[in-house]
Design a protein around this motif. Structure first.
Motif, PDB file in Angstrom:
ATOM      1  N   SER A  28      51.344  31.251  19.952  1.00  0.00           N
ATOM      2  CA  SER A  28      51.226  30.267  18.879  1.00  0.00           C
ATOM      3  C   SER A  28      52.575  29.738  18.420  1.00  0.00           C
ATOM      4  CB  SER A  28      50.482  30.882  17.684  1.00  0.00           C
ATOM      5  OG  SER A  28      51.196  32.001  17.176  1.00  0.00           O
ATOM      6  N   LYS A  29      53.616  30.548  18.479  1.00  0.00           N
ATOM      7  CA  LYS A  29      54.916  30.110  17.988  1.00  0.00           C
ATOM      8  C   LYS A  29      55.775  29.475  19.073  1.00  0.00           C
ATOM      9  CE  LYS A  29      55.221  33.322  14.101  1.00  0.00           C
ATOM     10  NZ  LYS A  29      55.011  32.247  13.126  1.00  0.00           N
ATOM     11  N   GLN A  30      55.254  29.353  20.273  1.00  0.00           N
ATOM     12  CA  GLN A  30      56.010  28.724  21.352  1.00  0.00           C
ATOM     13  C   GLN A  30      56.170  27.233  21.067  1.00  0.00           C
ATOM     14  OE1 GLN A  30      54.360  28.447  25.460  1.00  0.00           O
ATOM     15  NE2 GLN A  30      56.043  29.835  25.971  1.00  0.00           N
ATOM     16  N   MET A  31      57.399  26.738  21.211  1.00  0.00           N
ATOM     17  CA  MET A  31      57.703  25.336  20.939  1.00  0.00           C
ATOM     18  C   MET A  31      57.866  24.568  22.242  1.00  0.00           C
ATOM     19  SD  MET A  31      60.419  25.822  17.770  1.00  0.00           S
ATOM     20  CE  MET A  31      61.292  27.201  18.526  1.00  0.00           C
ATOM     21  N   ILE A  32      57.378  23.332  22.252  1.00  0.00           N
ATOM     22  CA  ILE A  32      57.485  22.486  23.432  1.00  0.00           C
ATOM     23  C   ILE A  32      58.053  21.134  23.017  1.00  0.00           C
ATOM     24  CG2 ILE A  32      56.267  21.399  25.360  1.00  0.00           C
ATOM     25  CD1 ILE A  32      54.109  23.468  25.147  1.00  0.00           C
ATOM     26  N   ALA A  33      59.014  20.650  23.785  1.00  0.00           N
ATOM     27  CA  ALA A  33      59.520  19.289  23.605  1.00  0.00           C
ATOM     28  C   ALA A  33      59.355  18.566  24.933  1.00  0.00           C
ATOM     29  CB  ALA A  33      60.990  19.312  23.184  1.00  0.00           C
ATOM     30  N   VAL A  34      58.409  17.635  24.980  1.00  0.00           N
ATOM     31  CA  VAL A  34      58.103  16.900  26.214  1.00  0.00           C
ATOM     32  C   VAL A  34      58.889  15.600  26.190  1.00  0.00           C
ATOM     33  CG1 VAL A  34      56.290  15.955  27.684  1.00  0.00           C
ATOM     34  CG2 VAL A  34      55.781  17.889  26.167  1.00  0.00           C
ATOM     35  N   THR A  35      59.706  15.383  27.213  1.00  0.00           N
ATOM     36  CA  THR A  35      60.609  14.235  27.228  1.00  0.00           C
ATOM     37  C   THR A  35      60.130  13.142  28.178  1.00  0.00           C
ATOM     38  OG1 THR A  35      61.974  15.183  28.998  1.00  0.00           O
ATOM     39  CG2 THR A  35      62.551  15.759  26.738  1.00  0.00           C
ATOM     40  N   GLY A  36      60.690  11.950  27.988  1.00  0.00           N
ATOM     41  CA  GLY A  36      60.467  10.853  28.928  1.00  0.00           C
ATOM     42  C   GLY A  36      59.068  10.274  28.932  1.00  0.00           C
ATOM     43  N   ILE A  37      58.402  10.268  27.784  1.00  0.00           N
ATOM     44  CA  ILE A  37      57.049   9.714  27.700  1.00  0.00           C
ATOM     45  C   ILE A  37      57.149   8.200  27.542  1.00  0.00           C
ATOM     46  CG2 ILE A  37      54.887   9.725  26.398  1.00  0.00           C
ATOM     47  CD1 ILE A  37      55.648  12.558  25.449  1.00  0.00           C
TER      48      ILE A  37
ATOM     49  N   ASN B 101      55.086  28.646  40.827  1.00  0.00           N
ATOM     50  CA  ASN B 101      54.475  29.856  40.271  1.00  0.00           C
ATOM     51  C   ASN B 101      55.510  30.732  39.578  1.00  0.00           C
ATOM     52  OD1 ASN B 101      51.895  29.175  41.128  1.00  0.00           O
ATOM     53  ND2 ASN B 101      52.151  30.167  43.117  1.00  0.00           N
ATOM     54  N   ALA B 102      56.711  30.815  40.150  1.00  0.00           N
ATOM     55  CA  ALA B 102      57.761  31.618  39.526  1.00  0.00           C
ATOM     56  C   ALA B 102      58.193  31.008  38.195  1.00  0.00           C
ATOM     57  CB  ALA B 102      58.952  31.737  40.474  1.00  0.00           C
ATOM     58  N   ILE B 103      58.303  29.687  38.157  1.00  0.00           N
ATOM     59  CA  ILE B 103      58.700  29.029  36.905  1.00  0.00           C
ATOM     60  C   ILE B 103      57.602  29.155  35.856  1.00  0.00           C
ATOM     61  CG2 ILE B 103      59.171  26.759  35.881  1.00  0.00           C
ATOM     62  CD1 ILE B 103      60.958  26.162  38.236  1.00  0.00           C
ATOM     63  N   LYS B 104      56.352  29.166  36.280  1.00  0.00           N
ATOM     64  CA  LYS B 104      55.259  29.401  35.325  1.00  0.00           C
ATOM     65  C   LYS B 104      55.432  30.751  34.627  1.00  0.00           C
ATOM     66  CE  LYS B 104      51.556  26.746  37.573  1.00  0.00           C
ATOM     67  NZ  LYS B 104      50.271  26.865  38.307  1.00  0.00           N
ATOM     68  N   GLU B 105      55.864  31.763  35.382  1.00  0.00           N
ATOM     69  CA  GLU B 105      56.097  33.075  34.784  1.00  0.00           C
ATOM     70  C   GLU B 105      57.265  33.027  33.811  1.00  0.00           C
ATOM     71  OE1 GLU B 105      54.110  35.782  35.130  1.00  0.00           O
ATOM     72  OE2 GLU B 105      52.846  34.295  36.167  1.00  0.00           O
ATOM     73  N   MET B 106      58.294  32.243  34.130  1.00  0.00           N
ATOM     74  CA  MET B 106      59.417  32.070  33.202  1.00  0.00           C
ATOM     75  C   MET B 106      58.956  31.396  31.916  1.00  0.00           C
ATOM     76  SD  MET B 106      62.318  30.815  35.917  1.00  0.00           S
ATOM     77  CE  MET B 106      63.482  30.336  34.634  1.00  0.00           C
ATOM     78  N   VAL B 107      58.094  30.400  32.062  1.00  0.00           N
ATOM     79  CA  VAL B 107      57.575  29.675  30.902  1.00  0.00           C
ATOM     80  C   VAL B 107      56.851  30.611  29.943  1.00  0.00           C
ATOM     81  CG1 VAL B 107      55.795  28.002  30.221  1.00  0.00           C
ATOM     82  CG2 VAL B 107      57.465  27.397  31.982  1.00  0.00           C
ATOM     83  N   LYS B 108      56.151  31.613  30.482  1.00  0.00           N
ATOM     84  CA  LYS B 108      55.425  32.562  29.633  1.00  0.00           C
ATOM     85  C   LYS B 108      56.367  33.367  28.743  1.00  0.00           C
ATOM     86  CE  LYS B 108      51.596  33.213  32.900  1.00  0.00           C
ATOM     87  NZ  LYS B 108      50.928  34.183  33.816  1.00  0.00           N
ATOM     88  N   GLU B 109      57.606  33.564  29.211  1.00  0.00           N
ATOM     89  CA  GLU B 109      58.585  34.347  28.448  1.00  0.00           C
ATOM     90  C   GLU B 109      59.373  33.500  27.458  1.00  0.00           C
ATOM     91  OE1 GLU B 109      59.101  37.668  28.560  1.00  0.00           O
ATOM     92  OE2 GLU B 109      57.402  37.836  29.929  1.00  0.00           O
ATOM     93  N   ALA B 110      59.216  32.179  27.550  1.00  0.00           N
ATOM     94  CA  ALA B 110      60.057  31.274  26.763  1.00  0.00           C
ATOM     95  C   ALA B 110      59.568  31.120  25.328  1.00  0.00           C
ATOM     96  CB  ALA B 110      60.106  29.897  27.435  1.00  0.00           C
ATOM     97  N   ASP B 111      60.511  30.918  24.423  1.00  0.00           N
ATOM     98  CA  ASP B 111      60.206  30.516  23.053  1.00  0.00           C
ATOM     99  C   ASP B 111      60.154  28.992  22.954  1.00  0.00           C
ATOM    100  OD1 ASP B 111      60.441  33.233  21.846  1.00  0.00           O
ATOM    101  OD2 ASP B 111      62.502  33.022  22.551  1.00  0.00           O
TER     102      ASP B 111
END
Length: 295
Positions: A195-204, A142-152
């Motif tokens: 909308s401008k948040q970028m995600i790079a999903v690894t290890g697929i 839950n704490a990391i979810k809050e960090m994710v909200k602040e991330a670019d």
């Protein structure tokens, strides 16, 4: 040779100072990961690193035994001192968090120093290969979810992506090929807070022949980058990937080009580690390839 963008890079920020990233991560003696990876990558890419240690370990947690000193209380002390000095950061990157308290302190650090010119990258270290790490807890999640909200920028592996989205972290094993890509895109859209948040999903996983892929999502567009592996799981590759993404973006690259560079760098380093007979827990031989990042 791939061209990753212009060669005339400016290593200074808008203040005319060398760019600087605050790296909130652990420091391990054995194992080429976390702050060792961050400092090495940013130095090669012309960026200063301000290390904010979350823990010091004799060896990273993949080793059969290790000593770990919890430094949760250090983060607020660093934050207070940097406020006093009116410090500024072009980037903030977060990695391994021991517990909820540590993640909450990292979140406060981000809120304290993030400006409109600061890039925040959160690497949500929670698990891998459908399994949760040993320090996992719902409160940490839950704490990391809050960090994710602040991330670019967010750089989860596919397991961590599912955990953040409250999806069974092993569910992706049901899919393959284009259906797996569609599944990852859907889950990614569910957690994108802006909308401008970028995600790079690894290890697929791409194929049984040892191919894996990284899916990069930015401004409604996405790109899928395939890479061959030697089947060995090397520690620290996620840290290297995240640091190169951050360094590339600070140096004016697109996230897709930065991800391509990261993939080539990690593949070359894994090949060198295999030649040397390096064990996976020790990490890849990235020192031999830092020249790939110097431009």
């Amino acid at each position: 040779m791939l061209d990753y963008g212009g060669n005339n890079l400016n290593y200074t920020d808008k203040r005319g100072c060398m760019m600087r990233v605050a790296a909130i991560n652990d420091l391990s003696g054995l194992g080429k990961c976390s702050l060792v990876a961050d400092i090495s990558v940013f130095s090669a890419m012309g960026i200063g690193t301000c290390a904010v240690p979350t823990a010091v370990l004799s060896a990273q947690t993949g080793f059969s035994s290790y000593y770990c000193k919890d430094l949760t209380g250090v983060i607020p002390e660093y934050m207070a001192n940097y406020k006093e000095q009116k410090s500024a950061f072009d980037g903030i990157i977060t990695g391994f968090m021991l517990n909820e308290a540590q993640a909450n302190s990292a979140l406060e650090f981000i809120k304290a120093f993030k400006t409109e010119n600061t890039h925040v990258l959160v690497d949500p270290v929670l698990g891998d290969d459908g399994e949760r790490y040993m320090n996992f807890s719902d409160s940490l999640l839950n704490a990391i979810k809050e960090m994710v909200k602040e991330a670019d920028i967010i750089t989860p592996n596919i397991t961590e992506l599912c955990l953040i989205a409250d999806v069974d972290p092993g569910e992706y094993h049901k899919y393959s090929g284009e259906k797996l890509i569609d599944y990852v895109l859907k889950v990614s859209d569910d957690i994108r807070g802006k909308s401008k948040q970028m995600i790079a999903v690894t290890g697929i996983p791409v194929s049984e022949e040892g191919e894996v892929g990284n899916l990069v999502i930015s401004d409604g567009e996405h790109g899928f980058i395939k890479s061959r592996t030697n089947g060995v799981h090397y520690s620290g590759t996620g840290d290297l990937f995240a640091a190169i993404i951050m360094g590339g973006i600070l140096n004016g690259m697109t996230i897709l080009d930065a991800a391509k560079l990261a993939g080539d760098f990690i593949r070359a380093s894994a090949e060198d580690a295999a030649k040397d007979g390096t064990l996976g827990i020790e990490g890849v031989a990235f020192e031999k390839n830092l020249g790939m990042l110097i431009r």
